[in-house]
Motif scaffolding. Structure first.
Motif, short mmCIF file in Angstrom:
data_model
loop_
_atom_site.label_atom_id
_atom_site.label_comp_id
_atom_site.label_asym_id
_atom_site.label_seq_id
_atom_site.Cartn_x
_atom_site.Cartn_y
_atom_site.Cartn_z
N TRP A 106 -70.01 8.39 44.28
CA TRP A 106 -68.47 8.75 44.37
C TRP A 106 -68.43 8.64 44.62
O TRP A 106 -66.59 9.42 45.46
CB TRP A 106 -68.15 7.53 43.07
CG TRP A 106 -68.86 5.76 43.32
CD1 TRP A 106 -70.35 5.36 42.88
CD2 TRP A 106 -68.89 4.96 44.18
NE1 TRP A 106 -70.34 4.14 43.29
CE2 TRP A 106 -69.32 3.55 44.34
CE3 TRP A 106 -67.57 5.13 44.97
CZ2 TRP A 106 -68.90 2.50 44.40
CZ3 TRP A 106 -66.92 3.89 45.54
CH2 TRP A 106 -68.11 2.13 45.35
N THR A 147 -65.19 -4.73 54.92
CA THR A 147 -66.10 -3.86 54.56
C THR A 147 -67.59 -4.07 55.11
O THR A 147 -67.43 -5.14 56.19
CB THR A 147 -66.03 -5.75 53.67
OG1 THR A 147 -65.02 -5.79 52.33
CG2 THR A 147 -67.21 -5.30 52.04
N ALA A 152 -71.49 -0.06 49.22
CA ALA A 152 -70.28 -0.01 49.03
C ALA A 152 -68.94 1.20 48.84
O ALA A 152 -68.16 1.19 48.76
CB ALA A 152 -70.31 -0.29 47.71
N SER A 155 -67.00 1.10 51.86
CA SER A 155 -66.10 -0.29 52.07
C SER A 155 -65.35 0.31 51.62
O SER A 155 -64.62 0.28 51.54
CB SER A 155 -67.13 -0.85 51.38
OG SER A 155 -67.76 -1.24 52.49
N VAL A 156 -65.52 0.27 50.02
CA VAL A 156 -63.93 0.88 49.10
C VAL A 156 -63.94 2.27 49.67
O VAL A 156 -62.44 1.94 49.26
CB VAL A 156 -64.86 1.21 47.69
CG1 VAL A 156 -63.66 1.37 46.52
CG2 VAL A 156 -65.29 0.09 46.86
N THR A 157 -64.18 3.31 49.94
CA THR A 157 -62.85 4.74 50.29
C THR A 157 -62.54 4.17 51.51
O THR A 157 -61.70 5.00 51.47
CB THR A 157 -63.78 5.69 50.07
OG1 THR A 157 -65.34 5.54 51.46
CG2 THR A 157 -64.43 6.67 48.28
N HIS A 159 -61.39 1.02 52.40
CA HIS A 159 -60.44 0.90 52.06
C HIS A 159 -58.83 2.00 51.55
O HIS A 159 -58.00 1.13 51.94
CB HIS A 159 -60.29 -0.21 50.87
CG HIS A 159 -60.94 -1.75 51.67
ND1 HIS A 159 -61.92 -1.90 52.60
CD2 HIS A 159 -60.44 -3.00 52.00
CE1 HIS A 159 -62.39 -3.28 53.20
NE2 HIS A 159 -61.52 -3.57 52.45
#
Length: 273
Positions: A106, A147, A152, A155-157, A159
């Motif tokens: 992450w 997304t 995950a 998608s999260v980074t 966003h």
């Protein structure tokens, strides 16, 4: 903003969208520092650019999530061509699948996909405000709006990358700093097929979702769209216009959209068995 005679840094420039951006910028009269973790790939792109437009490009290898490396790129650009006018925060990684990604994974993804943008902006934006002009182009993804099935981390980074670009435009857009955020779906690059190549059902589904969503465009097409959007100073760059329709549907009824995405993901996973 016209890019002719401007000085640009393109990260992730050793191939794919970044390489195409470097070529298109030079063709439009800009001078370019091509940066990539793979120094040989960056040099190959710069050599190809110079073959067609002599003296238009130099290259550098390094981890562009490192503030010291970004400082070096800025210094190299200034020495070779002059003050940096355009920064393309294009380097990115997919970062792994599902919840199995560990803390280090992450951190690496946030460093490359988000913090690299923040570190570059901190170094460049104050000078652009003083000069009254500058352009920051963030390569995010349709995954940053819609997304991504499977990943995950991605998608999260992505966003977060969209969010930072929005904040940058909101805060400095009236001070001469232009910002665009590139959010494509399928572009024919190595990154597109990484999920499928893992053999993991989630990875196969991730690639399948993008391939099924619409046309896969070539990097050169994407670069042409980016420069046209910069000329018009548009914030959101959507090489695949249907992304906007999907984004509107998502916002109009979030619960219905999530329910539909769950069904879609289940159908993709069923197809990998």
């Amino acid at each position: 903003m016209k890019v002719a005679q401007k000085v640009a840094i393109v990260t992730g420039g050793g191939g794919g969208i970044g390489g195409a951006l470097a070529r298109k910028l030079a063709a439009e009269g800009a001078r370019v520092v091509v940066a990539d973790l793979d120094a040989d790939a960056a040099a190959a792109v710069a050599d190809a650019v110079n073959a067609g437009h002599p003296g238009s490009a130099v290259s550098a290898g390094g981890d562009v999530s490192d503030a010291g490396v970004i400082e070096g790129l800025i210094a190299q650009a200034e020495e070779a061509f002059g003050p940096v006018d355009l920064y393309f925060a294009n380097a990115g990684i997919t970062g792994g699948l599902g919840l199995d990604v560990d803390e280090d994974g992450w951190d690496v993804a946030f460093d490359i996909n988000v913090r690299a943008h923040i570190r570059a902006a901190r170094l460049l934006v104050p000078g652009w405000v003083e000069r009254g002009e500058g352009y920051f182009v963030s390569t995010a993804s349709a995954a940053g709006l819609l997304t991504q099935v499977g990943s995950a981390v991605y998608s999260v980074t992505k966003h977060a990358a969209v969010g930072f670009a929005e904040w940058l435009s909101m805060t400095y857009g009236d001070k001469g700093v232009r910002v665009s955020c590139l959010c494509p779906m399928g572009v024919n690059t190595k990154l597109l097929y990484e999920g499928k190549e893992t053999g993991d059902p989630l990875g196969v589904a991730a690639t399948g979702a993008v391939l099924a969503a619409g046309e896969v465009i070539e990097p050169d097409q994407c670069a042409e769209i980016v420069l046209a959007a910069m000329d018009a100073e548009h914030f959101l760059i959507l090489p695949h216009p249907k992304v906007l329709d999907m984004y509107r549907q998502k916002g109009a009824d979030y619960d219905r959209w999530l329910s539909g995405m769950r069904r879609y993901q289940a159908s993709l996973l069923a197809g990998t068995r």
